[in-house]
Motif scaffolding. Structure first.
Motif: not given
Length: 223
Positions: A122-130
């Protein structure tokens, strides 16, 4: 179970087929099929920014794909991925059952010993556009059963070792799992239109142009 059929493919032959029962999958176009190297080339590169991230911004676990079965997403994934089906008791309590944690090749006979890992954390998704998504889209991401690889039942030890790291910093401890893992990671990024940073992309290229060059990726974009 559909997921179990997909899981039988070897590490160098990756099948990422969306579940037809999922509303997200029904709305998606036909899956794209490409080599891992070409799939990596489709991932856009940007700098990552974790400003404002909290895990609570991704609502999970919700009532799952079948709101009437009394099970949340976590339990539905466990049921779907079981090698030997558990008994589902009142309140969706799971007893018995057997699972294989592909990150480390361990056989697990207790649902409580498993975590449901978000392939792209989830944190990586946030970093990547979420971070730019609506709350509803983040909830859909956090509970995505429309792809067989977005969520995966693995030993708690390996999930917590992975934490929020990308493939530049963490890979499954089982060498046989690594090509499959890279393919599933890239497929998830493409499915949700997520980006990668430079270090992550370079790590993916090392696998795509080396030991995992024969890996095939299938993904359907979420619209």
């Amino acid at each position: 179970m559909i997921k179990n059929l997909v899981r039988t493919f070897g590490a160098l032959s990756l099948a990422l087929v969306p579940l037809l029962s999922s509303p997200a999958a029904q709305a998606a176009p036909a899956p794209e099929v490409t080599t891992l190297a070409d799939a990596v080339g489709l991932v856009k590169v940007t700098e990552e920014d974790r400003t404002g991230y909290t895990r609570s911004k991704f609502k999970h676990w919700n009532s799952g794909d079948d709101a009437g079965d009394g099970c949340n997403t976590r339990a539905e994934v466990l049921i779907a991925e079981a090698v030997v089906a558990p008994t589902v008791e009142a309140g969706c309590k799971l007893t018995g059952g057997t699972w294989t944690s592909y990150y480390d090749g361990q056989e697990v006979t207790s649902a409580g010993s498993l975590d449901i890992d978000h392939m792209v954390p989830l944190a990586e998704a946030w970093d990547s556009g979420a971070s730019a998504w609506t709350a509803a889209r983040r909830e859909a991401y956090a509970n995505d059963q429309g792809s067989t690889v977005s969520l995966v039942a693995v030993t708690a030890r390996t999930n917590r070792s992975k934490s929020d790291q990308d493939p530049a910093d963490w890979m499954p401890p089982s060498p046989e799992a690594q090509c499959r893992y890279v393919g599933e990671w890239v497929a998830t990024k493409l499915r949700w239109g997520l980006t990668a940073d430079d270090r992550e992309l370079q790590a993916l290229k090392v696998y795509a142009e080396g030991p995992c060059e024969d890996t095939i990726v299938r993904y359907a974009s979420v619209v």
